[in-house]
Scaffold this active site. Structure first.
Site, mmCIF file in Angstrom:
data_model
loop_
_atom_site.group_PDB
_atom_site.id
_atom_site.type_symbol
_atom_site.label_atom_id
_atom_site.label_comp_id
_atom_site.label_asym_id
_atom_site.label_seq_id
_atom_site.Cartn_x
_atom_site.Cartn_y
_atom_site.Cartn_z
ATOM 1 N N THR A 60 17.587 -36.897 -7.407
ATOM 2 C CA THR A 60 17.244 -37.885 -8.427
ATOM 3 C C THR A 60 18.463 -38.761 -8.699
ATOM 4 O O THR A 60 19.600 -38.301 -8.655
ATOM 5 C CB THR A 60 16.769 -37.223 -9.729
ATOM 6 O OG1 THR A 60 17.849 -36.543 -10.366
ATOM 7 C CG2 THR A 60 15.631 -36.249 -9.451
ATOM 8 N N GLY A 61 18.207 -40.033 -8.973
ATOM 9 C CA GLY A 61 19.315 -40.960 -9.188
ATOM 10 C C GLY A 61 20.149 -41.142 -7.934
ATOM 11 O O GLY A 61 21.378 -41.086 -7.971
ATOM 12 N N GLY A 62 19.476 -41.393 -6.815
ATOM 13 C CA GLY A 62 20.160 -41.394 -5.530
ATOM 14 C C GLY A 62 20.566 -42.745 -4.989
ATOM 15 O O GLY A 62 20.985 -42.841 -3.831
ATOM 16 N N SER A 109 23.048 -44.739 -6.090
ATOM 17 C CA SER A 109 24.462 -45.099 -6.240
ATOM 18 C C SER A 109 25.278 -43.868 -6.616
ATOM 19 O O SER A 109 24.719 -42.804 -6.931
ATOM 20 C CB SER A 109 24.640 -46.184 -7.319
ATOM 21 O OG SER A 109 24.245 -45.683 -8.589
ATOM 22 N N ILE A 120 27.409 -40.610 -7.266
ATOM 23 C CA ILE A 120 27.379 -39.237 -6.763
ATOM 24 C C ILE A 120 26.050 -38.933 -6.082
ATOM 25 O O ILE A 120 26.007 -38.236 -5.064
ATOM 26 C CB ILE A 120 27.658 -38.249 -7.909
ATOM 27 C CG1 ILE A 120 29.125 -38.368 -8.351
ATOM 28 C CG2 ILE A 120 27.340 -36.817 -7.492
ATOM 29 C CD1 ILE A 120 29.473 -37.609 -9.611
ATOM 30 N N GLY A 121 24.941 -39.443 -6.617
ATOM 31 C CA GLY A 121 23.644 -39.207 -5.997
ATOM 32 C C GLY A 121 23.570 -39.780 -4.600
ATOM 33 O O GLY A 121 23.079 -39.137 -3.666
ATOM 34 N N SER A 137 28.912 -31.969 -16.227
ATOM 35 C CA SER A 137 30.177 -32.683 -16.434
ATOM 36 C C SER A 137 31.125 -31.773 -17.195
ATOM 37 O O SER A 137 30.689 -30.875 -17.931
ATOM 38 C CB SER A 137 29.946 -33.965 -17.239
ATOM 39 O OG SER A 137 31.183 -34.528 -17.652
ATOM 40 N N TYR A 191 26.277 -37.348 -25.453
ATOM 41 C CA TYR A 191 26.445 -37.091 -24.020
ATOM 42 C C TYR A 191 26.938 -35.673 -23.785
ATOM 43 O O TYR A 191 26.421 -34.951 -22.920
ATOM 44 C CB TYR A 191 27.423 -38.107 -23.434
ATOM 45 C CG TYR A 191 27.694 -37.937 -21.954
ATOM 46 C CD1 TYR A 191 26.659 -37.896 -21.035
ATOM 47 C CD2 TYR A 191 29.006 -37.830 -21.485
ATOM 48 C CE1 TYR A 191 26.912 -37.747 -19.676
ATOM 49 C CE2 TYR A 191 29.264 -37.683 -20.129
ATOM 50 C CZ TYR A 191 28.218 -37.633 -19.232
ATOM 51 O OH TYR A 191 28.476 -37.487 -17.886
#
Length: 245
Positions: A11-13, A15, A17-18, A135, A148
């Protein structure tokens, strides 16, 4: 080719790290589906990577369900699930917090991550690997980052519970917690010179005197998805150059 013929969802691929992780998984032989909210961006990234694009917003449960149905229809099962999509939100003191920012961050980082795992659990092959992107902020308490930080602490908690629940199926669940990692996030908020100045300053705070790059994290995620990591579950892997020592 340690991941030959494995099916992976990232997911979130499109840009950061993805993207780097999708690239690493593909280089090791996996077939990778990447998701993102922006159609143009996700399709461009997929073309560059040789991945399969899917437009989905992790904060929306209907999108998670649609993604689940598409993956089930095309592949039947999933070997690797990298729940990576997330945002940092606004930098505000608790006294100045807004409900809109709270909901935005929690909907993507926590609720979306939680229900992505929940929905995909029946599709996970026995022996599969699930990795959450967390994180180092999950265990720090910096001012103006309460929402966050809380979202990532929640992810770490859920990952451990999931590791216990899925252990009978030999499904492993781990978290990866980067420190300062050079993605495009600062460039979106600052001009290039200012962003570089911030990265340079951050590197002075890291014992190894450098910031990480997405490829560093990608290699760690890929390792956790290999058979070599078959005895690792319920663990959090800090990759921060020593800044939390």
């Amino acid at each position: 080719m340690n991941l030959s013929n494995k099916v992976a969802v990232v997911t979130g691929g499109n840009s950061g790290i993805g993207y780097a992780t999708a690239k690493e998984l593909i280089s090791q032989g996996a077939r990778v589906i990447i998701t993102g909210r922006r159609k143009e961006a996700i399709e461009r990234a997929a073309q560059e990577l040789g991945a399969i694009p899917f437009v989905a917003d992790q904060s929306k449960l209907e999108d998670i369900h649609t993604l689940y149905e598409a993956v089930q229809g095309q592949f039947g099962q999933v070997d690797i699930l990298f729940i990576n999509a997330g945002i940092t939100g606004e930098n505000t003191l608790i006294a100045e917090a807004t409900e809109a920012n709270f909901d935005s961050v929690m909907d993507i980082n926590f609720k979306g991550a939680y229900f992505t795992l929940s929905k995909f659990t029946p599709l996970l092959k026995d022996g599969a690997s699930v990795v959450f992107l967390s994180s180092i902020v999950a265990s720090t308490h910096q001012p103006k980052s309460s929402v966050y930080q809380a979202s990532k602490a929640a992810v770490n908690s859920v990952a451990k519970t999931a590791a216990a629940e899925l252990a009978p199926r030999k499904i492993r669940v781990n978290t990866v917690s980067p420190g300062p990692t050079k993605t495009a996030v600062l460039n979106k908020l600052n001009d290039d010179a200012t962003a570089q100045h911030i990265w340079d300053h951050l590197s002075t705070l890291v014992p190894l005197k450098k910031v990480g790059i997405p490829e560093d994290v990608a290699k760690l995620v890929a390792y956790l998805c290999q058979d070599a990591a078959s005895f690792i579950t319920g663990a959090d892997f800090v990759i921060d150059g020593g800044i939390t020592i």
